[in-house]
Design an enzyme around this catalytic site. Structure first.
Site, short mmCIF file in Angstrom:
data_model
loop_
_atom_site.label_atom_id
_atom_site.label_comp_id
_atom_site.label_asym_id
_atom_site.label_seq_id
_atom_site.Cartn_x
_atom_site.Cartn_y
_atom_site.Cartn_z
N SER A 90 0.82 -1.21 0.00
CA SER A 90 0.00 0.00 0.00
C SER A 90 0.86 1.27 0.00
O SER A 90 1.65 1.49 -0.91
CB SER A 90 -0.95 -0.05 1.20
OG SER A 90 -1.95 0.92 1.11
N HIS A 144 -2.78 -1.15 -4.74
CA HIS A 144 -4.24 -1.06 -4.87
C HIS A 144 -4.68 0.40 -4.79
O HIS A 144 -3.93 1.26 -4.34
CB HIS A 144 -4.92 -1.89 -3.78
CG HIS A 144 -4.63 -1.42 -2.39
ND1 HIS A 144 -5.19 -0.29 -1.84
CD2 HIS A 144 -3.82 -1.94 -1.43
CE1 HIS A 144 -4.75 -0.13 -0.61
NE2 HIS A 144 -3.91 -1.10 -0.33
#
Length: 245
Positions: free
Chosen positions: A124, A147
């Site tokens: 992340s 993501h």
């Protein structure tokens, strides 16, 4: 006789303190002795682990890296003339986007050589931190999850909130693509990929794949990362010598 008794009484507290210290080390670290960095080392090691904590305090059972602790350290590293290079060790699940970006921006702006290594995971918002250094490594078994930016557990019902998240996401994309060799097209393709992650959008990139995509510079371990950092330090010294001449 009196002198002997006095000496014995003085020695007892010292022995008890030593025993307590050893017991604490065994309980906390599983070791009686720990290797120490030499006093004259010119490399500082900064670890970023667990979840990156931002403006909201996380539960006490979470392992966290607090950005208000990291930022003063980075400033001190920049100002300390004895520190010539910085090694960043990453094993993070991500966390607060703005706090992570703040750390990444500060690392990218350092005037001293920096090398990062992803061990375990750099997921992340850990991705921008990993690529913020002059050179980056990833362990062959380490993973990086790419993501979209999101609000955990919330349904976005207000257009302004969606626009804000979209702009924040663009900041992440811009930072990563400008500090690594991955193209914006490829990074967004990985970010919005379907079917790679169970019940989620994105891609889990493992070890050498991160190098193949241009996200990370090299697959390797701590020894290689330290050797590379020493190379960069030597280059910086030579450059400084040329400027003085």
């Amino acid at each position: 006789m009196d002198h002997r008794m006095e000496n014995t009484e003085e020695e007892r507290p010292e022995k008890n303190d030593a025993k307590d210290s050893i017991m604490n080390k065994i309980q906390q670290l599983g070791e009686t002795t720990l290797p120490q960095l030499p006093q004259d080392t010119n490399i500082h090691c900064l670890t970023i682990i667990g979840q990156i904590e931002g403006h909201v305090q996380l539960p006490p059972q979470n392992k966290t890296t607090k950005y208000e602790h990291v930022i003063p350290q980075i400033v001190a590293i920049e100002q300390n003339p004895k520190i010539e290079g910085l090694l960043i060790i990453l094993n993070t699940v991500g966390g607060d986007v703005e706090a992570g970006l703040a750390i990444a921006e500060m690392l990218a702006s350092l005037s001293k050589p920096t090398v990062s290594i992803v061990l375990g995971g750099g997921h992340s918002i850990g991705v921008p931190i990993a690529v913020s250094c002059d050179y980056s490594y990833i362990a062959e078994t380490a993973t990086m999850t790419i993501h979209p930016v999101r609000l955990t557990g919330l349904v976005i019902g207000v257009p302004q909130t969606f626009e804000y998240l979209d702009k924040m996401q663009e900041r992440v994309v811009k930072f990563v693509t400008s500090h690594s060799n991955i193209t914006e097209e490829k990074f967004k393709e990985l970010m919005f990929s379907k079917g790679n992650l169970t019940r989620d959008i994105g891609t889990n990139v493992v070890g050498k794949d991160a190098v193949k995509y241009g996200l990370i510079d090299h697959a390797g371990g701590v020894g290689q990362a330290i050797n590379k950092l020493n190379e960069l330090i030597d280059e910086a010294r030579k450059e400084e010598g040329r400027m003085i001449q």
